[in-house]
Design a protein around this motif. Structure first.
Motif, mmCIF file in Angstrom:
data_model
loop_
_atom_site.group_PDB
_atom_site.id
_atom_site.type_symbol
_atom_site.label_atom_id
_atom_site.label_comp_id
_atom_site.label_asym_id
_atom_site.label_seq_id
_atom_site.Cartn_x
_atom_site.Cartn_y
_atom_site.Cartn_z
ATOM 1 N N ALA A 281 0.828 -1.209 0.000
ATOM 2 C CA ALA A 281 0.000 0.000 0.000
ATOM 3 C C ALA A 281 0.863 1.260 0.000
ATOM 4 C CB ALA A 281 -0.924 0.002 1.218
ATOM 5 N N CYS A 282 1.915 1.241 0.800
ATOM 6 C CA CYS A 282 2.806 2.410 0.878
ATOM 7 C C CYS A 282 3.533 2.639 -0.438
ATOM 8 C CB CYS A 282 3.813 2.222 2.004
ATOM 9 S SG CYS A 282 3.090 2.311 3.657
ATOM 10 N N LYS B 141 2.544 1.759 -3.448
ATOM 11 C CA LYS B 141 1.579 2.255 -4.430
ATOM 12 C C LYS B 141 1.351 3.751 -4.260
ATOM 13 C CE LYS B 141 -1.091 -1.982 -5.266
ATOM 14 N NZ LYS B 141 -2.425 -2.636 -5.150
ATOM 15 N N LEU B 142 1.272 4.190 -3.008
ATOM 16 C CA LEU B 142 1.061 5.610 -2.738
ATOM 17 C C LEU B 142 2.254 6.433 -3.224
ATOM 18 C CD1 LEU B 142 -0.500 7.933 -1.493
ATOM 19 C CD2 LEU B 142 0.565 7.374 0.717
ATOM 20 N N LYS C 203 2.239 6.758 -6.963
ATOM 21 C CA LYS C 203 1.221 7.711 -7.393
ATOM 22 C C LYS C 203 1.682 9.149 -7.189
ATOM 23 C CE LYS C 203 -2.922 4.865 -6.777
ATOM 24 N NZ LYS C 203 -4.206 4.715 -6.053
ATOM 25 N N ILE C 204 2.315 9.401 -6.053
ATOM 26 C CA ILE C 204 2.809 10.753 -5.769
ATOM 27 C C ILE C 204 3.849 11.164 -6.803
ATOM 28 C CG2 ILE C 204 4.164 12.135 -4.143
ATOM 29 C CD1 ILE C 204 2.793 10.588 -1.882
#
Length: 369
Positions: free
Chosen positions: A334-335, A337-338, A341-342
């Protein structure tokens, strides 16, 4: 973007430390053979691997199929390990600059022209870093982009440049260095750390500066879920720190210890305590990869790992703790992926802390000759 003709084009040596990957090496050599720049050689140095004969056949095939190119095969008499092989390629190379590629990486179209242009327009530059991408090994689908700045940057000699270039020299796909300066700095001191290029960056950039190419130059192929497929730990000098095909916690700690060791040495070498502090600050600001690599090994082991890294001196900024708690609460996938995206939203990696971004440079290309 302007196109410039160079009367005496820069001679580049594409240096490939090789071990046991003839199939992937073939893909890499194909990406090099199709470059639109003519004045280069390819030096493949096999580190006495079990598949050395297969690797030699791959290189021989390209020598036959591309007679106008310069492909050379070298075999170490014994396995030296990553750092020794890296250093040996500098001695074997004949180019003005060494362009390093892992034997399972891919060189992007136009990459050598781009690098040659930078060298031509910045004679004597010490180190050249670049944008690169991580791709799934078999499909070659890009997973993540590593674009540190939103344009080309020139880094003047000194501590500020070392702080920026040091940690970003870890990935060798497309890493480029002045061959003569690298040869002058040669040492066996850090053999077994897997980080010889960080040492070279710290020595060479201090007096000769560096350059960052914003275009994607290379692709690094990785297995899904960070599954380790490396051969580090095969050489005697590496056996105490690493294990082939595995990435236990102590191996990750040994890797970070190597970074700290080199940072301490550079501080002593340059007679400036500020070097060590600057390098450790940047390491903490961008410590997510160092932490995330061990997140999936269990809750308690990860906490222990976090504390051990902190004791090594990595936890000097709040970003280190932010990454830790985010990974602890949400997990690595999850981290990651974030973060991806950033970076896509920004078009580059976020600038954290007082990161020195160098001088903005208008880009140009050198024509193939």
């Amino acid at each position: 973007m302007t196109i410039k003709n160079v009367a005496s084009p820069v001679f580049l040596s594409v240096c490939i430390p090789s071990f046991n990957r003839p199939g992937y090496l073939k893909d890499l050599l194909q990406s090099i053979a199709l470059q639109d720049y003519a004045n280069f050689e390819v030096v493949v140095c096999d580190d006495a691997s079990p598949l050395t004969q297969d690797i030699e056949k791959v290189v021989a095939g390209f020598t036959k199929n591309y007679p106008d190119k310069r492909f050379r095969f070298i075999r170490n008499p014994q396995t030296l390990g990553y750092d020794g092989n890296f250093r040996g390629l500098i001695e074997h190379a004949k180019g003005d600059y060494c362009v390093y590629m892992g034997d399972d990486d891919l060189l992007c179209p136009g990459a050598l022209s781009r690098i040659a242009c930078v060298v031509h327009e910045n004679p004597g530059i010490g180190v050249i870093l670049r944008s690169w991408a991580m791709a799934e090994r078999e499909t070659k689908k890009v997973i993540e982009e590593f674009r540190y700045f939103d344009g080309d940057r020139l880094f003047e000699p000194g501590i500020k440049s070392i702080k920026t270039l040091f940690r970003r020299s870890v990935a060798i796909a497309g890493y480029t260095i002045n061959r003569k300066l690298a040869a002058q700095a040669g040492t066996e001191r850090f053999d077994g750390t897997l980080l010889y290029q960080l040492y070279l960056t710290g020595i060479v950039a201090y007096n000769h500066g560096g350059y960052y190419i914003s275009d994607r130059i290379a692709i690094m192929r990785k297995d899904q879920n960070q599954k380790p497929t490396h051969f580090f730990g095969t050489a005697e000098v590496e056996k105490k720190r690493f294990k082939p095909g595995k990435l236990p916690m102590d191996a990750s700690l040994n890797f970070v210890e190597g970074m700290v060791e080199i940072a301490e040495y550079l501080s002593r070498y340059h007679h400036d305590e500020g070097v060590y502090k600057a390098l450790m600050t940047d390491l903490a600001n961008y410590s997510y990869p160092l932490l995330s690599v061990q997140r999936d090994n269990g809750f308690i082991p990860f906490i222990r790992y976090f504390n051990t890294l902190r004791k090594l001196g990595v936890g000097t900024t709040y970003f280190y703790y932010l990454y830790f708690f985010a990974l602890l609460l949400f997990g690595r996938k999850a981290c990651t992926k974030l973060i991806v995206k950033i970076k896509k939203m920004l078009g580059r990696t976020p600038a954290l802390g007082d990161l020195y971004s160098g001088k903005s440079i208008e880009t140009s290309k050198v024509s193939a000759q």
